[in-house]
Design a protein around this motif. Structure first.
Motif, short mmCIF file in Angstrom:
data_model
loop_
_atom_site.label_atom_id
_atom_site.label_comp_id
_atom_site.label_asym_id
_atom_site.label_seq_id
_atom_site.Cartn_x
_atom_site.Cartn_y
_atom_site.Cartn_z
N LYS A 196 23.32 -7.16 -22.95
CA LYS A 196 23.79 -5.92 -23.57
C LYS A 196 25.28 -5.74 -23.38
O LYS A 196 26.01 -5.41 -24.33
N GLU A 197 25.76 -5.94 -22.14
CA GLU A 197 27.18 -5.78 -21.86
C GLU A 197 28.02 -6.76 -22.67
O GLU A 197 29.06 -6.42 -23.22
N ASN A 198 27.52 -8.01 -22.74
CA ASN A 198 28.23 -9.02 -23.54
C ASN A 198 28.25 -8.62 -25.01
O ASN A 198 29.26 -8.76 -25.70
N GLY A 199 27.10 -8.10 -25.46
CA GLY A 199 27.03 -7.64 -26.85
C GLY A 199 27.97 -6.49 -27.13
O GLY A 199 28.62 -6.44 -28.18
N LEU A 200 28.05 -5.54 -26.17
CA LEU A 200 28.96 -4.40 -26.35
C LEU A 200 30.42 -4.85 -26.38
O LEU A 200 31.23 -4.32 -27.14
N LYS A 201 30.75 -5.84 -25.53
CA LYS A 201 32.12 -6.36 -25.53
C LYS A 201 32.44 -7.02 -26.86
O LYS A 201 33.51 -6.82 -27.43
N LYS A 202 31.48 -7.85 -27.34
CA LYS A 202 31.68 -8.51 -28.63
C LYS A 202 31.79 -7.48 -29.75
O LYS A 202 32.63 -7.60 -30.64
N ASP A 207 19.66 -10.45 -31.39
CA ASP A 207 18.37 -11.16 -31.46
C ASP A 207 17.93 -11.57 -30.06
O ASP A 207 16.73 -11.46 -29.72
N LYS A 208 18.88 -12.05 -29.26
CA LYS A 208 18.56 -12.46 -27.90
C LYS A 208 18.11 -11.25 -27.07
O LYS A 208 17.20 -11.35 -26.23
N GLN A 220 28.07 -13.69 -33.86
CA GLN A 220 27.87 -13.67 -32.41
C GLN A 220 27.13 -12.40 -31.98
O GLN A 220 26.22 -12.45 -31.15
N VAL A 221 27.53 -11.25 -32.56
CA VAL A 221 26.86 -9.99 -32.24
C VAL A 221 25.40 -10.04 -32.67
O VAL A 221 24.49 -9.63 -31.94
#
Length: 742
Positions: free
Chosen positions: A112-118, A439-440, A433-434
């Motif tokens: 989630k954090e990685n997704g929010l950063k992206k 999906d992940k 990427q997002v």
């Protein structure tokens, strides 16, 4: 996480409404009853309700979390129907299973954090792309549209909005392959095509001047017209060069035989015959021809002159004229003067046939005039061709104008297109990427749900509620499974009767809140036990006695600690209350740290039936009166001596006399010797005198020295009475608050 709340046009919130920005993990909102706290909690619970159409919740990364709201509606939804739903928790899970689920939760949080950063990077790129687009749009609007609006307004029809104009420029940049014309050519054509719809122009009649040139070049004008040479009188006439004189006089010979020259009767038949023989048929024909040609020349030249003068007059009046009037008028003026001169020569020739005249040729002037008329008719033809094909010609000109505009700003447009293309590719890559991370994330959520199904149970939450009830003295009722329905529970008395309808207000409130806390840890659904959520708690201590108030605050503080430590599925809490004591108790976490980066404070107020909010950031605005006294004392340099005396008196009275049951003598006797006791007594007298009376002038003048001395005595009282730590704690806390505020 919820980052902002905008609420307006509902309940006590007017059309302007309020905005609560900068929400943190822990949020305390204090407000009296009726100021709009419950409306705020209802908005968070159901923001899609039509009554909140003008309100807005701002979620981090635009990702809403499940909001579990505790208020009166929560109690109505879950109690009062004789049964309550069981709450699933990880009750049957082994240590390994819990750790495995915890690991998956950590991985989910990381995704989630990685997704929010992206997503944040993506939004930044999209914002940059949008800003570049806006800058380009403004630039071309100013540099292209505004600069050429007057000349080519017709070209811009349908594109007089900035967005539409930008799109058209970019389209023409990639597709327009027309030939490039100069701005002068475009403006000239625009006068015809972009003005009023033009009319067909009549062509100028061609002039005919062959007859004039033929007459001017006739040999008769250079020929000397004289009589027959073999007549007896010819020698004398020709010798004296009297041809024209005799010929003219011949017209005056009458039947009286009187000579028109000498007025004597000398005209004989023989003389007449000799005159007739001298001026023979050849002479007569030549003179007749000369006269005829002269008359024809007059007629032709006058007609042509009239025609040309009319052309000049008409074309001068015609604003759409294609005739080059100035050279035309100059040539015509010269031509007229030539006609005048030639006519004079012709008159001389007719009078004196024997004279030889040389007429001026008007060929050059006439051909020049003819050329101008021809050129004019060519332009008229072009004009009429455009008029006859107006729609097609207009479309061609519009394309030509766009081509010019694009080419004159090609560098700016090309740079924009290149940058937008680069940003677009970067955005596409980030979107992929997002999407992959989303999906992940969903896949990881499914794994957690599947893991939860195998290890969840309702019973632990029931046991926990009953344990807390027993721990805090609620022994006459408990939660038990329903005998008729699975996963349904009831509140029973000790005798087995259903207790829900007989619970006191305080008991019902307490058990409702305990149920809410279990729901905060678990879920009514097996699959969503570990789903991330936020808690909104609206006045949980209404109708509770003081003992239970501390129980509720203690339970909430445990949740606050978990949120700060990022442990568990609760990611944020918003607590709304009207109770000052509960607010102070529940906001007192982790010692007396005055500020915390995870915590923010607000006060909600209502004036004239309209709610407003005041932010306080990390500074807790709710303090007890006793704390405020210490705070005022710490600001002694800003206060008068009278205020300090009153403050010291109230602190000593509250702490030692009211709470400690000490009298003034007890404070004085705590000092060892007589001298110190007298100093303490003077302090007591000083603070009582300063708080209950007015000092005289001499006393006021000595305040600075007196205040410093009595501050020392004030501190010494706490030391002598064995409460030095209390003094240090209160004095240090206020000093730290001062520094933090500064």
């Amino acid at each position: 996480m919820l980052e902002s709340i905008a609420i307006r046009s509902v309940a006590t919130y007017d059309t302007t409404g309020i905005e609560i920005n900068g929400l943190k993990k822990i949020n305390f909102i204090y407000g009296t009853n009726g100021c709009g706290k419950t409306t705020l909690s209802k908005l968070i619970f159901n923001p899609t309700d039509s009554v909140y159409a003008k309100c807005h919740l701002g979620w981090r990364g635009h990702l809403p979390l499940n909001a579990l709201v505790y208020n009166k509606d929560f109690r109505d939804r879950n109690f009062g129907k004789g049964k309550i739903d069981g709450v699933f928790t990880l009750g049957q899970a082994t240590k390994e299973q819990i750790e495995a689920i915890g690991k998956m939760q950590s991985e989910l949080e990381e995704i989630k954090e990685n997704g929010l950063k992206k997503k944040s990077t993506l939004e930044g790129q999209e914002a940059t792309k949008l800003q570049e687009d806006n800058d380009f749009k403004e630039a071309i609007w100013h540099d292209i549209y505004k600069e050429n609006e007057d000349d080519f307004k017709e070209t811009f029809k349908g594109y007089m909005r900035k967005d539409a104009f930008r799109d058209k420029i970019l389209q023409e940049f990639t597709s327009n392959e027309d030939a490039l014309l100069t701005i002068e050519e475009l403006r000239e054509r625009a006068k015809t095509i972009f003005g009023e719809v033009p009319n067909i122009l009549p062509s100028i009649s061609a002039i005919e001047f062959k007859g004039i040139l033929a007459i001017e070049s006739d040999k008769i004008w250079g020929k000397k017209i004289i009589g027959k040479a073999d007549v007896q009188i010819s020698a004398l006439i020709q010798k004296l060069n009297l041809n024209d004189w005799v010929n003219e006089g011949r017209n005056y010979i009458d039947e009286d035989k009187v000579c028109p020259f000498c007025q004597q009767q000398t005209i004989t038949a023989n003389f007449k015959q000799q005159l007739e023989n001298y001026f023979d048929e050849s002479f007569t024909q030549d003179t007749a021809r000369a006269k005829e040609l002269s008359e024809e020349y007059h007629r032709l030249s006058e007609n042509l002159q009239y025609i040309l003068e009319q052309i000049e007059l008409q074309q001068k009046r015609n604003q759409d004229s294609k005739l080059n009037v100035e050279p035309f008028a100059a040539f015509l003026k010269t031509l007229i003067s030539q006609f005048v001169a030639n006519k004079e020569l012709l008159g001389n020739k007719i009078k004196e046939p024997s004279r030889s005249v040389n007429l001026t040729s008007t060929k050059e002037q006439l051909e020049s005039i003819q050329k101008i008329i021809g050129e004019s008719n060519s332009e008229i033809k072009k004009h009429n061709d455009i008029v006859n094909d107006f729609t097609n010609q207009k479309a061609k000109l519009i394309k030509a104008v766009w081509k010019y505009l694009v080419e004159s700003h090609r560098g700016t447009i090309a740079a924009f297109v290149s940058k937008q293309d680069g940003l677009g590719k970067g955005i596409d890559a980030l979107q992929k990427q997002v999407k992959a991370l989303q999906d992940k994330y969903k896949e990881q959520q499914k794994k957690i749900r599947d893991a939860n199904k195998n290890v969840t149970s309702v019973q632990p939450s029931v046991d926990e509620i009953n344990r807390i009830l027993r721990s805090y003295g609620f022994l006459n009722f408990e939660i038990v499974p329903s005998k008729t329905e699975s996963n349904q529970y009831q509140i029973h008395r000790e005798d087995g009767s259903i207790a829900e309808s007989t619970l006191s207000e305080g008991e019902a409130t307490f058990i409702t809140f305990l149920y809410y806390l279990q729901l905060a840890k678990g879920s009514l659904n097996e699959e969503s036990i570990t789903t991330e959520r936020i808690l909104v708690v609206d006045d949980p201590i209404s109708s509770l006695d003081s003992n239970v108030l501390f129980v509720v605050s203690s339970l909430i503080k445990e949740i606050i600690k978990s949120i700060k430590s990022n442990v568990g599925s609760v990611k944020q809490i918003i607590l709304l209350t009207h109770n000052v004591y509960f607010h102070k108790e529940v906001s007192f976490v982790d010692g007396r740290t005055p500020r915390n980066g995870d915590t923010n404070y607000w006060i909600l107020r209502k004036k004239n039936n309209t709610s407003s909010v005041q932010p306080f950031g990390q500074e807790n605005p709710i303090q007890s009166s006793y704390e405020l006294l210490w705070k005022e004392l710490s600001n002694s340099t800003k206060n008068s001596g009278i205020t300090i005396q009153n403050t010291m008196r109230r602190i000593i009275e509250n702490y030692f006399k009211i709470l400690g049951k000490y009298a003034d003598d007890d404070l004085i006797k705590s000092f060892d010797n007589q001298q110190e006791q007298e100093i303490c007594r003077s302090l007591v007298c000083w603070i009582n005198d300063g708080s209950h009376g007015l000092p005289d002038d001499l006393y006021v003048e000595q305040q600075d020295a007196v205040i410093d001395r009595y501050f020392e005595v004030f501190k010494e009282i706490f030391i002598r009475m064995g409460h030095e730590e209390h003094y240090k704690m209160m004095h240090k806390e206020q000093k730290e608050n001062e520094v933090a505020v500064a």
